[in-house]
Design an enzyme around this catalytic site. Sequence first.
Site, mmCIF file in Angstrom:
data_model
loop_
_atom_site.group_PDB
_atom_site.id
_atom_site.type_symbol
_atom_site.label_atom_id
_atom_site.label_comp_id
_atom_site.label_asym_id
_atom_site.label_seq_id
_atom_site.Cartn_x
_atom_site.Cartn_y
_atom_site.Cartn_z
ATOM 1 N N GLY A 11 -0.325 4.247 6.860
ATOM 2 C CA GLY A 11 -0.685 4.479 5.454
ATOM 3 C C GLY A 11 -0.087 3.381 4.578
ATOM 4 O O GLY A 11 1.043 2.973 4.798
ATOM 5 N N ARG A 72 -5.854 2.486 10.897
ATOM 6 C CA ARG A 72 -5.387 3.363 11.976
ATOM 7 C C ARG A 72 -6.091 2.845 13.232
ATOM 8 O O ARG A 72 -7.292 2.585 13.198
ATOM 9 C CB ARG A 72 -5.775 4.821 11.725
ATOM 10 C CG ARG A 72 -5.360 5.338 10.348
ATOM 11 C CD ARG A 72 -3.964 5.906 10.316
ATOM 12 N NE ARG A 72 -3.647 6.369 8.958
ATOM 13 C CZ ARG A 72 -2.441 6.688 8.558
ATOM 14 N NH1 ARG A 72 -1.405 6.585 9.373
ATOM 15 N NH2 ARG A 72 -2.220 7.119 7.341
ATOM 16 N N ASP A 103 6.583 5.441 11.100
ATOM 17 C CA ASP A 103 7.031 5.810 12.435
ATOM 18 C C ASP A 103 6.054 5.425 13.549
ATOM 19 O O ASP A 103 6.446 4.851 14.573
ATOM 20 C CB ASP A 103 7.150 7.342 12.410
ATOM 21 C CG ASP A 103 8.341 7.819 13.156
ATOM 22 O OD1 ASP A 103 9.435 7.304 12.900
ATOM 23 O OD2 ASP A 103 8.148 8.698 14.015
ATOM 24 N N THR A 125 6.430 3.230 3.814
ATOM 25 C CA THR A 125 5.686 4.492 3.676
ATOM 26 C C THR A 125 6.233 5.211 2.445
ATOM 27 O O THR A 125 7.427 5.126 2.174
ATOM 28 C CB THR A 125 5.838 5.398 4.926
ATOM 29 O OG1 THR A 125 5.395 6.718 4.605
ATOM 30 C CG2 THR A 125 7.269 5.495 5.415
ATOM 31 N N ASP A 127 6.557 8.275 2.193
ATOM 32 C CA ASP A 127 7.156 9.560 2.591
ATOM 33 C C ASP A 127 8.678 9.561 2.703
ATOM 34 O O ASP A 127 9.295 10.613 2.733
ATOM 35 C CB ASP A 127 6.577 10.014 3.935
ATOM 36 C CG ASP A 127 5.099 10.349 3.838
ATOM 37 O OD1 ASP A 127 4.663 10.726 2.734
ATOM 38 O OD2 ASP A 127 4.390 10.215 4.841
ATOM 39 N N ASP A 129 10.414 9.027 5.274
ATOM 40 C CA ASP A 129 10.716 9.897 6.427
ATOM 41 C C ASP A 129 11.136 9.110 7.666
ATOM 42 O O ASP A 129 10.939 9.573 8.788
ATOM 43 C CB ASP A 129 9.481 10.765 6.753
ATOM 44 C CG ASP A 129 8.267 9.917 7.122
ATOM 45 O OD1 ASP A 129 8.297 8.692 6.906
ATOM 46 O OD2 ASP A 129 7.288 10.492 7.625
ATOM 47 N N ARG A 171 3.600 15.718 4.739
ATOM 48 C CA ARG A 171 3.152 16.634 5.789
ATOM 49 C C ARG A 171 4.349 17.211 6.544
ATOM 50 O O ARG A 171 4.441 18.392 6.767
ATOM 51 C CB ARG A 171 2.215 15.900 6.754
ATOM 52 C CG ARG A 171 0.789 16.410 6.652
ATOM 53 C CD ARG A 171 -0.167 15.578 7.463
ATOM 54 N NE ARG A 171 -0.530 14.366 6.770
ATOM 55 C CZ ARG A 171 -0.602 13.161 7.331
ATOM 56 N NH1 ARG A 171 -0.328 12.999 8.599
ATOM 57 N NH2 ARG A 171 -0.969 12.126 6.619
HETATM 58 P P1 ATP Z 1 2.428 6.719 7.868
HETATM 59 O O1 ATP Z 1 3.811 7.294 7.950
HETATM 60 O O2 ATP Z 1 2.113 6.186 6.548
HETATM 61 O O3 ATP Z 1 1.384 7.634 8.446
HETATM 62 P P2 ATP Z 1 2.534 5.335 10.385
HETATM 63 O O4 ATP Z 1 2.920 3.962 10.742
HETATM 64 O O5 ATP Z 1 3.384 6.446 10.936
HETATM 65 O O6 ATP Z 1 2.437 5.405 8.812
HETATM 66 P P3 ATP Z 1 0.360 6.010 12.174
HETATM 67 O O7 ATP Z 1 -1.091 6.201 11.917
HETATM 68 O O8 ATP Z 1 1.107 7.096 12.853
HETATM 69 O O9 ATP Z 1 1.013 5.580 10.794
HETATM 70 O O10 ATP Z 1 0.539 4.706 13.111
HETATM 71 C C1 ATP Z 1 -0.068 3.481 12.738
HETATM 72 C C2 ATP Z 1 -0.642 2.814 13.943
HETATM 73 O O11 ATP Z 1 0.404 2.513 14.880
HETATM 74 C C3 ATP Z 1 -1.637 3.632 14.752
HETATM 75 O O12 ATP Z 1 -2.931 3.619 14.189
HETATM 76 C C4 ATP Z 1 -1.587 2.932 16.090
HETATM 77 O O13 ATP Z 1 -2.356 1.749 16.059
HETATM 78 C C5 ATP Z 1 -0.120 2.531 16.208
HETATM 79 N N1 ATP Z 1 0.616 3.499 17.038
HETATM 80 C C6 ATP Z 1 1.014 4.748 16.690
HETATM 81 N N2 ATP Z 1 1.634 5.369 17.714
HETATM 82 C C7 ATP Z 1 1.639 4.487 18.750
HETATM 83 C C8 ATP Z 1 2.132 4.526 20.103
HETATM 84 N N3 ATP Z 1 2.744 5.604 20.602
HETATM 85 N N4 ATP Z 1 1.957 3.419 20.857
HETATM 86 C C9 ATP Z 1 1.332 2.338 20.378
HETATM 87 N N5 ATP Z 1 0.837 2.239 19.137
HETATM 88 C C10 ATP Z 1 0.985 3.294 18.320
#
Ligand code: ATP
Length: 319
Positions: A11, A72, A103, A125, A127, A129, A171
């Site tokens: 995000g 994503r 994360d 982010t 959040d 978090d 969330r």
């Molecule tokens: P936000 O907290 O804003 O949601 P985020 O970084 O946690 O941000 P995610 O959609 O969970 O957002 O992860 C972003 C991208 O990271 C995913 O679309 C994917 O490409 C990659 N990713 C997430 N988990 C994994 C994993 N276990 N292994 C490899 N790539 C991953």
Amino acid sequence: MKKIAVLTSGGDSPGMNAAVRAVVRKAIYHDLEVYGVYQGYQGLITNNIKQMDRGAVGDKIQRGGTFLQSARCPEFKEPKVRQQGIENLKALGIEGLVVVGGDGSYRGAQRLNEEGIKTIGIPGTIDNDINGTDFTIGFDTALNTIIEVVDKIRDTASSHERTFIIEVMGRDAGDLALWSALAGGAETVLIPEFKKDVQEIADKIQQGIERGKKHSIIIVAEGVMSGKDCAEELKKYINVDTRVSVLGHMQRGGSPSGIDRVLASRFGAYAVDLLMNDESGLAVGIQNNKLTKTKFEDIFSSQHKIDEDMYRLTNELSI
Ligand code: ATP
């Protein structure tokens, strides 16, 4: 290390551009070649990678969102798919990668690090978090956006003697809800980390009305329940005129606050320092106003914790 790249993932959050700017400028300052990967991990796979000069990040520090764009990309969890991304980076001679995200993005970064690309994570982010840092980039801006709305809603709430339920993002983490409740003087806050009875909220509103209170503001994190469901629940216990405001994606937009710009600039420059020092598999953070680095595995080993003292204080001050 001679060549590095930077991407934004997950995000978007206000201040991501300031972080990218810092990475690019700091790298160029130290005579590194620096590349921007567009559309997060998706762009790594599709080879959407472009060299950045100092001007490429001009006029960006004040902009919300991420000019590198985010995506994503669930298929990045597959080793074969990541291998394509690694080959694309290696073909350009890129050895180090800075990932700005949450994360999930860190998990992708950790995998890349294990598979041959040195990675550093920057917490981006709204959040707040992520373990290993007191603050993430974008949290302060989002908090201020919510506070502005709460202040405005308070005006109309008191004119009409209404109870307003304001649904904010979060969330799994209640930081945005909790901080905005404290800063906005809300009567009640509902966050995923602590259970609260709706009956208890109704009783509090009733006591307020009896004392002559003109309005009540309830802030609910989306992870607890929707604002609409909260209003329905409340109606079972108390007969008050209730309105619901769902703030939604406006919380993610807007020009970053001064705090977020400074934080992002410090994180971006520090990430480059670490790569130049041949350090990787780490996320940068800030703790007690000092820059810190934490191994990805330590970040994942525990759940993000809410500040319990702040939760108590919010309840104490909203009597
Ligand atoms: P936000 O907290 O804003 O949601 P985020 O970084 O946690 O941000 P995610 O959609 O969970 O957002 O992860 C972003 C991208 O990271 C995913 O679309 C994917 O490409 C990659 N990713 C997430 N988990 C994994 C994993 N276990 N292994 C490899 N790539 C991953």
